[in-house]
Motif scaffolding. Structure first.
Motif, short mmCIF file in Angstrom:
data_model
loop_
_atom_site.label_atom_id
_atom_site.label_comp_id
_atom_site.label_asym_id
_atom_site.label_seq_id
_atom_site.Cartn_x
_atom_site.Cartn_y
_atom_site.Cartn_z
N GLY A 5 0.79 -1.23 0.00
CA GLY A 5 0.00 0.00 0.00
C GLY A 5 0.82 1.28 0.00
N ASP A 59 0.58 3.62 -4.85
CA ASP A 59 -0.78 3.49 -5.37
C ASP A 59 -0.77 2.66 -6.65
N CYS A 60 -1.61 1.67 -6.70
CA CYS A 60 -1.66 0.75 -7.82
C CYS A 60 -1.96 1.47 -9.13
#
Length: 75
Positions: free
Chosen positions: A47, A50-51
């Motif tokens: 986390g 950010d993907c």
């Protein structure tokens, strides 16, 4: 015969100059995919990265890898 050798050497030099140099990422990690695996994947999973942002960033970096942008940026 000397002229042919000179032309051959010049042609070889021009062909080498036309090949994009490896990016700093490939130099450090061996391949672009290894860079993603080592430097990016864990950050996305925990986390800290950010993907969606990383998808966009990696898309741009992969394009630069393929089109020789890295090489042009160093000159």
């Amino acid at each position: 015969m000397v002229c042919i050798r000179a032309l051959h050497k010049r042609l070889a030099r021009l062909e080498r100059a036309d090949v994009p140099q490896r990016s700093p990422l490939v130099v450090m990690y061996g391949s672009f995919d290894e860079f993603v695996e080592v430097a990016i994947r864990s950050g996305v999973l925990d986390g800290s990265l950010d993907c969606q942002d990383m998808i966009d960033i990696l898309t741009a970096l992969r394009k630069w890898e393929g089109d020789g942008t890295w090489d042009r940026a160093r000159h």
